[in-house]
Design a protein around this motif. Structure first.
Motif, PDB file in Angstrom:
ATOM      1  N   GLU A 201       0.834  -1.203   0.000  1.00 13.61           N
ATOM      2  CA  GLU A 201       0.000   0.000   0.000  1.00 13.61           C
ATOM      3  C   GLU A 201       0.869   1.254   0.000  1.00 13.61           C
ATOM      4  O   GLU A 201       0.598   2.220  -0.725  1.00 13.61           O
ATOM      5  N   ARG A 202       1.914   1.225   0.796  1.00 21.47           N
ATOM      6  CA  ARG A 202       2.786   2.390   0.894  1.00 21.47           C
ATOM      7  C   ARG A 202       3.568   2.601  -0.410  1.00 21.47           C
ATOM      8  O   ARG A 202       3.717   3.738  -0.881  1.00 21.47           O
ATOM      9  N   TYR A 203       4.058   1.522  -1.008  1.00 24.29           N
ATOM     10  CA  TYR A 203       4.780   1.660  -2.274  1.00 24.29           C
ATOM     11  C   TYR A 203       3.862   2.207  -3.367  1.00 24.29           C
ATOM     12  O   TYR A 203       4.283   3.042  -4.185  1.00 24.29           O
ATOM     13  N   ASP A 204       2.621   1.749  -3.402  1.00 24.73           N
ATOM     14  CA  ASP A 204       1.690   2.259  -4.415  1.00 24.73           C
ATOM     15  C   ASP A 204       1.548   3.773  -4.295  1.00 24.73           C
ATOM     16  O   ASP A 204       1.533   4.495  -5.307  1.00 24.73           O
ATOM     17  N   ASP A 205       1.453   4.257  -3.064  1.00 29.17           N
ATOM     18  CA  ASP A 205       1.322   5.699  -2.841  1.00 29.17           C
ATOM     19  C   ASP A 205       2.586   6.437  -3.263  1.00 29.17           C
ATOM     20  O   ASP A 205       2.531   7.466  -3.954  1.00 29.17           O
ATOM     21  N   LEU A 206       3.760   5.915  -2.872  1.00 26.50           N
ATOM     22  CA  LEU A 206       5.008   6.607  -3.154  1.00 26.50           C
ATOM     23  C   LEU A 206       5.365   6.588  -4.643  1.00 26.50           C
ATOM     24  O   LEU A 206       5.919   7.555  -5.166  1.00 26.50           O
ATOM     25  N   VAL A 207       5.037   5.514  -5.336  1.00 30.37           N
ATOM     26  CA  VAL A 207       5.311   5.461  -6.776  1.00 30.37           C
ATOM     27  C   VAL A 207       4.449   6.484  -7.519  1.00 30.37           C
ATOM     28  O   VAL A 207       4.881   7.081  -8.504  1.00 30.37           O
ATOM     29  N   LEU A 208       3.241   6.712  -7.026  1.00 27.00           N
ATOM     30  CA  LEU A 208       2.398   7.736  -7.632  1.00 27.00           C
ATOM     31  C   LEU A 208       2.951   9.126  -7.393  1.00 27.00           C
ATOM     32  O   LEU A 208       2.967   9.971  -8.289  1.00 27.00           O
ATOM     33  N   ARG A 209       3.441   9.387  -6.164  1.00 28.80           N
ATOM     34  CA  ARG A 209       3.879  10.746  -5.804  1.00 28.80           C
ATOM     35  C   ARG A 209       5.336  11.026  -6.133  1.00 28.80           C
ATOM     36  O   ARG A 209       5.689  12.138  -6.489  1.00 28.80           O
ATOM     37  N   HIS A 210       6.191  10.008  -5.982  1.00 28.00           N
ATOM     38  CA  HIS A 210       7.623  10.190  -6.195  1.00 28.00           C
ATOM     39  C   HIS A 210       8.195   9.023  -7.012  1.00 28.00           C
ATOM     40  O   HIS A 210       9.014   8.246  -6.525  1.00 28.00           O
ATOM     41  N   PRO A 211       7.765   8.880  -8.258  1.00 28.83           N
ATOM     42  CA  PRO A 211       8.187   7.706  -9.028  1.00 28.83           C
ATOM     43  C   PRO A 211       9.695   7.620  -9.231  1.00 28.83           C
ATOM     44  O   PRO A 211      10.271   6.523  -9.223  1.00 28.83           O
TER      45      PRO A 211
ATOM     46  N   ASP B 137      12.216   2.008  -8.396  1.00 28.12           N
ATOM     47  CA  ASP B 137      13.148   0.871  -8.343  1.00 28.12           C
ATOM     48  C   ASP B 137      12.970   0.064  -7.067  1.00 28.12           C
ATOM     49  O   ASP B 137      13.033  -1.167  -7.090  1.00 28.12           O
ATOM     50  N   HIS B 138      12.723   0.737  -5.943  1.00 27.11           N
ATOM     51  CA  HIS B 138      12.493   0.017  -4.689  1.00 27.11           C
ATOM     52  C   HIS B 138      11.191  -0.791  -4.762  1.00 27.11           C
ATOM     53  O   HIS B 138      11.123  -1.919  -4.271  1.00 27.11           O
ATOM     54  N   ALA B 139      10.171  -0.182  -5.377  1.00 31.37           N
ATOM     55  CA  ALA B 139       8.905  -0.903  -5.530  1.00 31.37           C
ATOM     56  C   ALA B 139       9.075  -2.103  -6.455  1.00 31.37           C
ATOM     57  O   ALA B 139       8.496  -3.177  -6.215  1.00 31.37           O
ATOM     58  N   ALA B 140       9.884  -1.952  -7.495  1.00 25.09           N
ATOM     59  CA  ALA B 140      10.150  -3.079  -8.396  1.00 25.09           C
ATOM     60  C   ALA B 140      10.802  -4.215  -7.637  1.00 25.09           C
ATOM     61  O   ALA B 140      10.417  -5.386  -7.775  1.00 25.09           O
ATOM     62  N   ASP B 141      11.789  -3.896  -6.832  1.00 28.16           N
ATOM     63  CA  ASP B 141      12.471  -4.901  -6.018  1.00 28.16           C
ATOM     64  C   ASP B 141      11.485  -5.599  -5.082  1.00 28.16           C
ATOM     65  O   ASP B 141      11.517  -6.818  -4.903  1.00 28.16           O
ATOM     66  N   PHE B 142      10.580  -4.811  -4.498  1.00 33.05           N
ATOM     67  CA  PHE B 142       9.568  -5.374  -3.601  1.00 33.05           C
ATOM     68  C   PHE B 142       8.671  -6.375  -4.326  1.00 33.05           C
ATOM     69  O   PHE B 142       8.460  -7.498  -3.861  1.00 33.05           O
ATOM     70  N   TRP B 143       8.139  -5.991  -5.501  1.00 31.69           N
ATOM     71  CA  TRP B 143       7.216  -6.878  -6.196  1.00 31.69           C
ATOM     72  C   TRP B 143       7.912  -8.114  -6.754  1.00 31.69           C
ATOM     73  O   TRP B 143       7.307  -9.191  -6.822  1.00 31.69           O
ATOM     74  N   LEU B 144       9.184  -7.988  -7.095  1.00 35.23           N
ATOM     75  CA  LEU B 144       9.931  -9.143  -7.590  1.00 35.23           C
ATOM     76  C   LEU B 144      10.314 -10.105  -6.471  1.00 35.23           C
ATOM     77  O   LEU B 144      10.347 -11.317  -6.672  1.00 35.23           O
TER      78      LEU B 144
END
Length: 359
Positions: free
Chosen positions: A288-298, A303-310
């Motif tokens: 949930e937090r990564y979804d918010d941060l990727v929208l506001r500060h892509p 890259d951190h969100a990519a690492d998380f989902w992988l």
């Protein structure tokens, strides 16, 4: 109260970490308080708010608080609105934008600060940091050398050590890290903790877990609440086969930091221990937090969100999409590493890549 040298740390005694953090927050609160007679565009008000931007950014880094980065960004935007031709205001916004990896905009602010009269040595130092962050190491090295005569020995040597580290030149970096420590003449523990942390990151990248642990622990001895060092120590614990130690480090951290990276690492460590239900809760919180941060500060978090989902989120398609998006925005070693080990073959990212940022 003071904090003494640590093994392998030749630097002088510094202010006690707890006192230093309390003083940092007190400075932030004092600068944030409205002052009578300080009109928004006056030099006094500009200087006050520019320092506030930098202190919030520092605390955000030390304690893992994205909220401090956001607060700094809002102040910096208002600062430039109120004093659009003040070089101090423009550099403050450049710092804030660079922290959130908005590097092209940060460079534009630095250029504007130059036109407004900022000193060339200052501009060279600022540009060097950004060029280094986007992987333009040769250009950064030139600017660091050019700015050196007007900067402290510790600042210059620290920048050179990190540059060697990022180029994979560990032996050279070690020598310069040691030299930087010997030149430190301040009393704040924060610059030393940050330098130790970057040294630990270098050894983590080199695959030397004992050396990485040594320097992350050195960073934490200087500043026990140092969130990035704590998070990486938990990663070392996990890679060393001690997920219980990783969980013990991360539980307090996820209660004080709003950076989802720590919730993600806690979910992974709990899953290794067999605590699947609790791991799922922390995984959902991180998602949930990564979804918010990727929208506001892509630029800063894709890259951190990519690492998380992988790795933790178990959604390879989403992870690859974000990794490619990150690579378009920032062509660094980390960005390339995220897209290389793709199941079923490597994606062709060449068509998605813009011209290189190094000229």
């Amino acid at each position: 109260m003071t904090s003494g040298p640590v093994p392998g740390d030749h630097a002088p005694v510094t202010t006690n970490d707890t006192v230093a953090l309390v003083n940092l927050s007190a400075q932030i609160e004092g600068l944030a308080a409205p002052r009578q007679g300080a009109e928004p565009g006056t030099p006094f008000a500009v200087a006050q708010r520019a320092v506030l931007v930098d202190l919030l950014t520092l605390r955000g880094h030390l304690l893992g608080r994205v909220s401090d980065y956001d607060h700094a960004a809002r102040i910096a935007e208002r600062l430039v609105r109120d004093a659009p031709s003040d070089p101090m205001a423009l550099l403050a916004r450049a710092h804030s934008r660079a922290t959130l990896h908005r590097f092209a905009e940060a460079m534009a602010d630095i250029d504007a600060a130059g036109r407004a009269g900022s000193a060339q040595a200052v501009l060279d130092g600022e540009r060097a940091g950004i060029l280094q962050a986007v992987g333009c190491h040769a250009e950064a090295r030139t600017l660091i050398g050019r700015a050196a005569p007007r900067q402290s020995g510790f600042t210059v040597l620290g920048a050179r050590a990190v540059l060697h580290a990022e180029r994979g030149e560990a032996a050279e970096a070690e020598q310069v890290f040691d030299e930087a420590l010997r030149t430190y003449q301040g009393v704040s523990p924060f610059p030393l903790a940050q330098l130790h942390y970057r040294r630990g990151v270098m050894w983590m990248r080199e695959g030397d877990l004992p050396a990485a642990r040594t320097w992350f622990e050195a960073a934490r001895r200087r500043v026990p609440g140092y969130a990035p060092a704590t998070g990486h120590l938990a990663e070392v614990d996990l890679l060393s086969g001690d997920p219980a130690a990783a969980v013990s480090r991360l539980r307090p951290l996820v209660e004080t930091s709003d950076d989802p990276e720590y919730a993600s690492r806690l979910a992974l460590a709990l899953r290794v221990l067999g605590g699947h239900q609790e791991a799922l809760r922390w995984r959902d919180r991180a998602a949930e937090r990564y979804d918010d941060l990727v929208l506001r500060h892509p630029e800063a978090y894709a890259d951190h969100a990519a690492d998380f989902w992988l790795m933790v989120g178990a959604d390879a398609d989403r992870g690859i999409h974000l990794a490619l998006r990150s690579l378009v925005m920032r062509r660094t070693t980390r960005s390339h590493a995220l897209v290389r080990p793709v199941p079923g073959g490597e994606p062709d990212v060449r068509a998605a890549q813009p011209p290189g940022p190094c000229g």
